[in-house]
Design a protein around this motif. Structure first.
Motif, PDB file in Angstrom:
ATOM      1  N   GLN A  87      29.419  -6.785  46.097  1.00  0.00           N
ATOM      2  CA  GLN A  87      30.859  -6.644  46.389  1.00  0.00           C
ATOM      3  C   GLN A  87      31.072  -5.386  47.226  1.00  0.00           C
ATOM      4  OE1 GLN A  87      32.334  -5.988  42.373  1.00  0.00           O
ATOM      5  NE2 GLN A  87      31.880  -3.811  42.532  1.00  0.00           N
TER       6      GLN A  87
ATOM      7  N   ILE B  31      31.752  -2.224  49.587  1.00  0.00           N
ATOM      8  CA  ILE B  31      31.147  -1.684  50.807  1.00  0.00           C
ATOM      9  C   ILE B  31      29.783  -2.328  51.060  1.00  0.00           C
ATOM     10  CG2 ILE B  31      30.083   0.420  51.744  1.00  0.00           C
ATOM     11  CD1 ILE B  31      32.438   2.001  50.526  1.00  0.00           C
TER      12      ILE B  31
ATOM     13  N   ASP C 108      21.683  -6.566  43.847  1.00  0.00           N
ATOM     14  CA  ASP C 108      22.654  -5.870  42.977  1.00  0.00           C
ATOM     15  C   ASP C 108      22.263  -6.147  41.526  1.00  0.00           C
ATOM     16  OD1 ASP C 108      25.231  -5.091  41.595  1.00  0.00           O
ATOM     17  OD2 ASP C 108      25.961  -4.972  43.634  1.00  0.00           O
TER      18      ASP C 108
ATOM     19  N   GLN D 267      24.600  -7.061  39.649  1.00  0.00           N
ATOM     20  CA  GLN D 267      25.540  -8.167  39.439  1.00  0.00           C
ATOM     21  C   GLN D 267      25.120  -9.364  40.296  1.00  0.00           C
ATOM     22  OE1 GLN D 267      29.832  -7.251  39.252  1.00  0.00           O
ATOM     23  NE2 GLN D 267      29.276  -5.275  40.133  1.00  0.00           N
TER      24      GLN D 267
ATOM     25  N   VAL E 146      18.619  -6.969  41.305  1.00  0.00           N
ATOM     26  CA  VAL E 146      17.762  -5.781  41.317  1.00  0.00           C
ATOM     27  C   VAL E 146      18.532  -4.614  40.717  1.00  0.00           C
ATOM     28  CG1 VAL E 146      16.540  -4.093  42.752  1.00  0.00           C
ATOM     29  CG2 VAL E 146      16.494  -6.508  43.388  1.00  0.00           C
ATOM     30  N   ASP E 147      17.979  -4.071  39.641  1.00  0.00           N
ATOM     31  CA  ASP E 147      18.491  -2.819  39.088  1.00  0.00           C
ATOM     32  C   ASP E 147      17.638  -1.707  39.707  1.00  0.00           C
ATOM     33  OD1 ASP E 147      18.895  -0.527  37.553  1.00  0.00           O
ATOM     34  OD2 ASP E 147      19.092  -1.626  35.678  1.00  0.00           O
ATOM     35  N   ILE E 148      18.266  -0.795  40.430  1.00  0.00           N
ATOM     36  CA  ILE E 148      17.477   0.211  41.159  1.00  0.00           C
ATOM     37  C   ILE E 148      16.787   1.218  40.235  1.00  0.00           C
ATOM     38  CG2 ILE E 148      18.742   0.016  43.327  1.00  0.00           C
ATOM     39  CD1 ILE E 148      20.128   2.724  42.566  1.00  0.00           C
TER      40      ILE E 148
ATOM     41  N   ASN F 198      22.861   1.673  48.955  1.00  0.00           N
ATOM     42  CA  ASN F 198      24.312   1.694  48.709  1.00  0.00           C
ATOM     43  C   ASN F 198      24.657   1.698  47.224  1.00  0.00           C
ATOM     44  OD1 ASN F 198      27.273   0.896  49.443  1.00  0.00           O
ATOM     45  ND2 ASN F 198      26.587  -0.749  48.083  1.00  0.00           N
TER      46      ASN F 198
ATOM     47  N   ALA G  42      32.980   2.820  41.552  1.00  0.00           N
ATOM     48  CA  ALA G  42      34.337   2.263  41.420  1.00  0.00           C
ATOM     49  C   ALA G  42      34.725   1.992  39.972  1.00  0.00           C
ATOM     50  CB  ALA G  42      34.463   0.992  42.262  1.00  0.00           C
TER      51      ALA G  42
ATOM     52  N   ALA H 172      26.192   8.236  50.952  1.00  0.00           N
ATOM     53  CA  ALA H 172      26.566   9.445  50.196  1.00  0.00           C
ATOM     54  C   ALA H 172      28.068   9.378  49.916  1.00  0.00           C
ATOM     55  CB  ALA H 172      26.174  10.684  50.998  1.00  0.00           C
TER      56      ALA H 172
ATOM     57  N   TYR I  41      29.848  12.706  39.650  1.00  0.00           N
ATOM     58  CA  TYR I  41      29.644  11.821  40.811  1.00  0.00           C
ATOM     59  C   TYR I  41      29.457  12.650  42.095  1.00  0.00           C
ATOM     60  CZ  TYR I  41      30.854   8.593  44.575  1.00  0.00           C
ATOM     61  OH  TYR I  41      30.837   7.876  45.746  1.00  0.00           O
TER      62      TYR I  41
ATOM     63  N   LYS J 167      26.177  12.762  44.624  1.00  0.00           N
ATOM     64  CA  LYS J 167      26.177  12.455  46.055  1.00  0.00           C
ATOM     65  C   LYS J 167      25.671  13.650  46.881  1.00  0.00           C
ATOM     66  CE  LYS J 167      27.415   8.149  45.930  1.00  0.00           C
ATOM     67  NZ  LYS J 167      26.606   7.066  46.527  1.00  0.00           N
TER      68      LYS J 167
ATOM     69  N   PRO K  31      31.181   8.314  53.369  1.00  0.00           N
ATOM     70  CA  PRO K  31      32.512   7.724  53.560  1.00  0.00           C
ATOM     71  C   PRO K  31      33.586   8.517  52.818  1.00  0.00           C
ATOM     72  CG  PRO K  31      30.943   6.130  52.577  1.00  0.00           C
ATOM     73  CD  PRO K  31      30.354   7.509  52.449  1.00  0.00           C
TER      74      PRO K  31
ATOM     75  N   THR L   7      37.557   4.787  50.280  1.00  0.00           N
ATOM     76  CA  THR L   7      37.538   3.501  50.987  1.00  0.00           C
ATOM     77  C   THR L   7      38.080   2.409  50.075  1.00  0.00           C
ATOM     78  OG1 THR L   7      35.523   4.255  52.098  1.00  0.00           O
ATOM     79  CG2 THR L   7      36.014   1.909  52.236  1.00  0.00           C
TER      80      THR L   7
ATOM     81  N   SER M 170      37.580  -0.423  48.850  1.00  0.00           N
ATOM     82  CA  SER M 170      36.719  -1.533  48.429  1.00  0.00           C
ATOM     83  C   SER M 170      37.447  -2.261  47.289  1.00  0.00           C
ATOM     84  CB  SER M 170      35.372  -0.996  47.948  1.00  0.00           C
ATOM     85  OG  SER M 170      35.560  -0.129  46.847  1.00  0.00           O
TER      86      SER M 170
END
Ligand code: NAD
Length: 251
Positions: free
Chosen positions: A16, A18, A37, A39, A60-62, A88, A93, A142, A156, A160, A186, A189, A191
């Protein structure tokens, strides 16, 4: 002819917002995109394939090295390579802004584990492939928060800042491998996630007022800088950050 024809791009956190927009932008320019993601990515993949692009979705869970190994295998196997990596994914959010002294250890650790360690894990997983291929492009997402430290988001913001630190360190270490690693910072934004989170409402009007370009920022505003950093136009640029915020911060 697209600017990313014959390239394979992998993007994290792209179900979802960005990430989904960036996946679409790269596919519109001809890249085959692995949309990942934690999700379900079906909707983001459909938006690409409906428009005639090529994309595949994957959970994928990073923070999972097993997931990342599978991600690299899918990119290099079924999709044919790993030319572009867009980092990303982050916890953002869904955050509830709060004073730093109300952020408990678990929440702090979770932000660092995903937003910072997760990026480190992704880079550790993909780097051998990019080196073997003779080069690649990495774009880290970032945030402009690092430049002004908005109240309520200190953990947060710090995460970043660490993304910029990793961007610089990794770029320095891989400069002679023809791998360019840059960041985009950014501004606020709109989103889907931000639009749906009441916690960001009070930041919107002052943010727009503080910009030189006084309007809401949309995910589409990031498309140009993303493509610049994914194409040979940026081949002599690495370890840098492009600040896309409508002229809020002058660096
Ligand atoms: P978002 O929260 O909607 O998107 C983040 C995505 O990352 C989600 O789809 C989420 O499922 C995914 N994710 C979370 N943890 C994950 C994990 N462990 N593994 C894989 N995926 C995971 O937010 P967005 O507004 O679309 O932001 C996208 C990126 O842009 C984030 O890195 C965010 O920090 C950054 N950013 C956003 C803004 C903004 O105002 N929207 C501003 C500056 C930077």
């Amino acid at each position: 002819m697209g600017r990313l024809d014959n390239k394979v791009a992998v993007i994290t956190g792209a179900a979802q917002g960005i990430g989904a927009l960036m996946a679409k932008v790269m596919a519109d320019e001809g890249a085959k995109v692995l949309v990942t993601d934690v999700q379900d990515t079906a909707e983001a993949v459909k938006a690409i394939t409906d428009a005639g692009g090529i994309a595949q979705g994957m959970k994928v869970d990073i923070t999972s090295n097993d997931d990342l190994k599978a991600m690299v295998e899918t990119a290099t196997g079924e999709m044919g390579g790993l030319d572009i990596m867009v980092n990303n994914a982050a916890i953002f959010a869904t955050l509830t802004p709060k004073p730093f002294f109300e952020i408990d250890d678990d929440e702090f650790d979770q932000i660092m584990r995903v937003n910072v360690r997760g990026l480190h894990q992704v880079m550790r997983a993909i780097t051998p492939t990019m080196i073997k291929a003779g080069g690649g492009k990495v774009v880290n997402i970032a945030s402009g928060t690092f430049y002004y430290g908005p109240p309520g988001l200190s953990h947060y913001t710090a995460s970043k800042g660490a993304v910029l630190g990793l961007t610089r360190g990794h770029a320095r270490e891989l400069g002679d491998k023809n791998i360019q690693i840059n960041a985009i910072a950014p501004g606020l934004t709109e989103s889907e996630g931000v639009a749906a989170n009441d916690g960001f409402d009070m930041a919107r009007a002052p943010t727009v007022a503080s910009r030189s370009i006084k309007r809401d920022m949309l995910p589409e505003d990031l498309a140009g800088s993303l493509l610049f950093l994914c194409t040979p136009d940026s081949d002599f640029i690495t370890g840098q950050t492009i600040n896309v915020d409508g002229g809020k911060i002058n660096l």
